[in-house]
Scaffold this active site. Sequence first.
Site, PDB file in Angstrom:
ATOM      1  N   LYS A  12       0.841  -1.209   0.000  1.00 35.19           N
ATOM      2  CA  LYS A  12       0.000   0.000   0.000  1.00 35.19           C
ATOM      3  C   LYS A  12       0.874   1.255   0.000  1.00 35.19           C
ATOM      4  O   LYS A  12       0.649   2.167  -0.798  1.00 35.19           O
ATOM      5  CB  LYS A  12      -0.922  -0.029   1.229  1.00 35.19           C
ATOM      6  CG  LYS A  12      -1.831   1.158   1.356  1.00 35.19           C
ATOM      7  CD  LYS A  12      -3.013   0.861   2.262  1.00 35.19           C
ATOM      8  CE  LYS A  12      -2.705   0.942   3.740  1.00 35.19           C
ATOM      9  NZ  LYS A  12      -2.383   2.291   4.229  1.00 35.19           N
ATOM     10  N   SER A  13       1.869   1.300   0.869  1.00 37.63           N
ATOM     11  CA  SER A  13       2.730   2.494   0.946  1.00 37.63           C
ATOM     12  C   SER A  13       3.401   2.758  -0.394  1.00 37.63           C
ATOM     13  O   SER A  13       3.456   3.899  -0.873  1.00 37.63           O
ATOM     14  CB  SER A  13       3.826   2.286   1.994  1.00 37.63           C
ATOM     15  OG  SER A  13       3.296   2.284   3.281  1.00 37.63           O
ATOM     16  N   ARG A  17       2.919   5.940  -3.409  1.00 37.59           N
ATOM     17  CA  ARG A  17       4.062   6.728  -3.894  1.00 37.59           C
ATOM     18  C   ARG A  17       4.224   6.600  -5.404  1.00 37.59           C
ATOM     19  O   ARG A  17       4.594   7.560  -6.095  1.00 37.59           O
ATOM     20  CB  ARG A  17       5.331   6.307  -3.149  1.00 37.59           C
ATOM     21  CG  ARG A  17       5.334   6.836  -1.699  1.00 37.59           C
ATOM     22  CD  ARG A  17       6.108   5.940  -0.779  1.00 37.59           C
ATOM     23  NE  ARG A  17       6.290   6.494   0.554  1.00 37.59           N
ATOM     24  CZ  ARG A  17       5.458   6.331   1.583  1.00 37.59           C
ATOM     25  NH1 ARG A  17       4.336   5.643   1.423  1.00 37.59           N
ATOM     26  NH2 ARG A  17       5.727   6.853   2.770  1.00 37.59           N
ATOM     27  N   ARG A 113      -7.655  12.636  12.715  1.00 38.21           N
ATOM     28  CA  ARG A 113      -6.211  12.335  12.796  1.00 38.21           C
ATOM     29  C   ARG A 113      -5.376  13.618  12.770  1.00 38.21           C
ATOM     30  O   ARG A 113      -5.657  14.537  12.006  1.00 38.21           O
ATOM     31  CB  ARG A 113      -5.819  11.367  11.676  1.00 38.21           C
ATOM     32  CG  ARG A 113      -6.544  10.029  11.875  1.00 38.21           C
ATOM     33  CD  ARG A 113      -6.087   8.986  10.922  1.00 38.21           C
ATOM     34  NE  ARG A 113      -4.726   8.572  11.183  1.00 38.21           N
ATOM     35  CZ  ARG A 113      -4.089   7.664  10.450  1.00 38.21           C
ATOM     36  NH1 ARG A 113      -4.689   7.110   9.427  1.00 38.21           N
ATOM     37  NH2 ARG A 113      -2.855   7.321  10.738  1.00 38.21           N
ATOM     38  N   SER A 162       8.296   9.246  11.588  1.00 38.73           N
ATOM     39  CA  SER A 162       7.114   9.027  10.743  1.00 38.73           C
ATOM     40  C   SER A 162       7.472   9.199   9.278  1.00 38.73           C
ATOM     41  O   SER A 162       7.936  10.258   8.853  1.00 38.73           O
ATOM     42  CB  SER A 162       6.015  10.017  11.126  1.00 38.73           C
ATOM     43  OG  SER A 162       5.080  10.128  10.074  1.00 38.73           O
ATOM     44  N   GLN A 164       5.375   9.306   6.943  1.00 38.23           N
ATOM     45  CA  GLN A 164       4.414  10.215   6.310  1.00 38.23           C
ATOM     46  C   GLN A 164       4.894  11.651   6.437  1.00 38.23           C
ATOM     47  O   GLN A 164       4.837  12.424   5.470  1.00 38.23           O
ATOM     48  CB  GLN A 164       3.030  10.026   6.936  1.00 38.23           C
ATOM     49  CG  GLN A 164       2.454   8.652   6.603  1.00 38.23           C
ATOM     50  CD  GLN A 164       1.102   8.384   7.231  1.00 38.23           C
ATOM     51  OE1 GLN A 164       0.684   9.085   8.153  1.00 38.23           O
ATOM     52  NE2 GLN A 164       0.423   7.358   6.761  1.00 38.23           N
ATOM     53  N   ASP A 313       2.791  -0.967  11.967  1.00 38.11           N
ATOM     54  CA  ASP A 313       1.449  -1.408  11.582  1.00 38.11           C
ATOM     55  C   ASP A 313       1.163  -2.861  11.976  1.00 38.11           C
ATOM     56  O   ASP A 313       0.044  -3.342  11.838  1.00 38.11           O
ATOM     57  CB  ASP A 313       1.254  -1.247  10.060  1.00 38.11           C
ATOM     58  CG  ASP A 313       1.184   0.228   9.666  1.00 38.11           C
ATOM     59  OD1 ASP A 313       0.903   1.058  10.548  1.00 38.11           O
ATOM     60  OD2 ASP A 313       1.406   0.546   8.489  1.00 38.11           O
ATOM     61  N   LYS A 340      -3.670   6.062  14.870  1.00 35.44           N
ATOM     62  CA  LYS A 340      -3.825   5.392  13.567  1.00 35.44           C
ATOM     63  C   LYS A 340      -5.314   5.458  13.178  1.00 35.44           C
ATOM     64  O   LYS A 340      -6.039   6.286  13.682  1.00 35.44           O
ATOM     65  CB  LYS A 340      -3.308   3.946  13.655  1.00 35.44           C
ATOM     66  CG  LYS A 340      -1.798   3.869  13.915  1.00 35.44           C
ATOM     67  CD  LYS A 340      -1.015   4.438  12.765  1.00 35.44           C
ATOM     68  CE  LYS A 340       0.479   4.453  13.037  1.00 35.44           C
ATOM     69  NZ  LYS A 340       1.237   5.164  12.025  1.00 35.44           N
ATOM     70  N   ARG A 386      -6.692  -3.066  10.313  1.00 31.89           N
ATOM     71  CA  ARG A 386      -5.703  -3.950  10.967  1.00 31.89           C
ATOM     72  C   ARG A 386      -6.254  -4.555  12.270  1.00 31.89           C
ATOM     73  O   ARG A 386      -5.904  -5.669  12.637  1.00 31.89           O
ATOM     74  CB  ARG A 386      -4.383  -3.211  11.192  1.00 31.89           C
ATOM     75  CG  ARG A 386      -3.801  -2.696   9.865  1.00 31.89           C
ATOM     76  CD  ARG A 386      -2.312  -2.526   9.858  1.00 31.89           C
ATOM     77  NE  ARG A 386      -1.922  -1.690   8.732  1.00 31.89           N
ATOM     78  CZ  ARG A 386      -1.729  -2.113   7.484  1.00 31.89           C
ATOM     79  NH1 ARG A 386      -1.854  -3.391   7.197  1.00 31.89           N
ATOM     80  NH2 ARG A 386      -1.377  -1.279   6.527  1.00 31.89           N
TER      81      ARG A 386
HETATM   82  C1  S3P Z   1       2.927   4.915   6.198  1.00 35.94           C
HETATM   83  C2  S3P Z   1       3.624   5.248   7.334  1.00 35.94           C
HETATM   84  C3  S3P Z   1       3.210   4.844   8.679  1.00 35.94           C
HETATM   85  C4  S3P Z   1       2.193   3.714   8.638  1.00 35.94           C
HETATM   86  C5  S3P Z   1       1.127   3.946   7.631  1.00 35.94           C
HETATM   87  C6  S3P Z   1       1.719   4.086   6.239  1.00 35.94           C
HETATM   88  C7  S3P Z   1       3.432   5.394   4.897  1.00 35.94           C
HETATM   89  O1  S3P Z   1       2.625   5.954   9.339  1.00 35.94           O
HETATM   90  O2  S3P Z   1       1.623   3.528   9.911  1.00 35.94           O
HETATM   91  O3  S3P Z   1       0.228   2.856   7.623  1.00 35.94           O
HETATM   92  O4  S3P Z   1       2.982   4.896   3.853  1.00 35.94           O
HETATM   93  O5  S3P Z   1       4.294   6.283   4.898  1.00 35.94           O
HETATM   94  P1  S3P Z   1       3.518   7.022  10.141  1.00 35.94           P
HETATM   95  O6  S3P Z   1       4.408   7.668   9.163  1.00 35.94           O
HETATM   96  O7  S3P Z   1       2.542   8.000  10.736  1.00 35.94           O
HETATM   97  O8  S3P Z   1       4.242   6.236  11.189  1.00 35.94           O
END
Ligand code: S3P
Length: 425
Positions: A12-13, A17, A113, A162, A164, A313, A340, A386
């Site tokens: 997914k991540s 991207r 969030r 993080s 993100q 996660d 989360k 999850r």
């Molecule tokens: C993610 C980063 C993580 C993760 C999320 C996906 C990403 O979050 O928990 O499911 O794709 O960069 P954080 O960056 O807030 O830790």
Amino acid sequence: MKAVSITVPSDKSISHRAVMLASVSKGTTRIKNLLISEDIKRTIEAFQAMGVSIKKVKGKGWRVNGVGMAGLKKPSGQLYLGNSGTTMRLLPGILAGQDFEVILTGDKSLSARPMKRIAGPLIKMGATVKGEGRKVKGEVYPPLKIRGGKLKAIKYKSKIASAQVKSCILLAGLYADGITIVSEPEKSRDHTERMLAMFGCRVKGAGRRVSVDGPVELKSPGVVEIPGDISSAAFFIVAGCILPDIKIIIKNAGFNPTRTGILDILKKMGADIEVKGVGLRVKSEEPAGDIIVKSSKLKGVTISSKEVIRAIDEIPVIMVAACFAKGKTIIKGVKELRVKETDRVNSMVINLGKLGSDIRVKGETIIINGARLLHGAKVSSFGDHRTAMSMLVAGLGTKGKVIVTGLGCINKSFPSFIRLFEKLD
Ligand code: S3P
């Protein structure tokens, strides 16, 4: 011994991207093995609404016609991002470099969030970011109103590890004049850095401090291929550990070292896990391989906050593993789990407690005394994918049925989960 072989969905991540960078690069990108789940659909739709052509091509994956760094168009309305935290936190980095104003909205959970972590640095860089949602002093909540502008490079020290936050700042850094540096207390997942390299932008630094030298024009590499998601594999790895007499083969999972904490933690707990092919297969700068897991006798361990970051996660399903492990498991530094898709400390402690497990929370530490006989119960997903999948895995080891309500959220990351899970029967 029963043997089950599965292929988990794409990461997914990395899928987020790939769509984002392909959209703002020059040229056409074919994305092979793109995850099509609710969250990725929100990212695709957002870029489509800003004028990018993203289409499925039969037998060839997805074709993205990049519009260049500043080529996005102002959408006709607000962009609805559903439940997708990664879209809500990464997209603003790109929008900060566009010459228009846009409002990003989300569902109830996403609107709760915290966004100050990205709004703060983007404002420092010169963008206007306003939280139009919940009013809590010192925090910013979606909807986010973003007005891009001329950005300046910054040196940003993030208080949290993080990916993100790091990714958002690096993406904005592509538009800024000069060197944008992000440092974090521990290294978070580095998919953005790897994907940027694919698109011709070398990110300097490989540890806790990384930088980009802007402005940057991204160029499409032509083809990007996404490996399987180790976070999705995690449910089957733990299932293999707790089920008797079974061997589960998981093919082509991503093995990015910033994501393999689940394997190290479970091995420390005594899990019978073997990995194959890693080092031989690299998909778009990301290592991949097979995981073979067999029924295991797990034991309780202490998991440090540093280990939690590499398995952020996977902690809910590790909590499940701990309930079936002999002895005490202590999981430290779980604060980030509270912000989360739901408060995962709360959701898992309530749910596992309903099954009769001995689980408690002390500050930011979870303590589980494992190996009690757990019973069935009706539990809730809390709208969190999850939590839902972790509880279904827990049900594999209980005496009596575990019924999980609200399973629709699983489509966020793993639409084929139930079909694959039924293979374990
Ligand atoms: C993610 C980063 C993580 C993760 C999320 C996906 C990403 O979050 O928990 O499911 O794709 O960069 P954080 O960056 O807030 O830790």
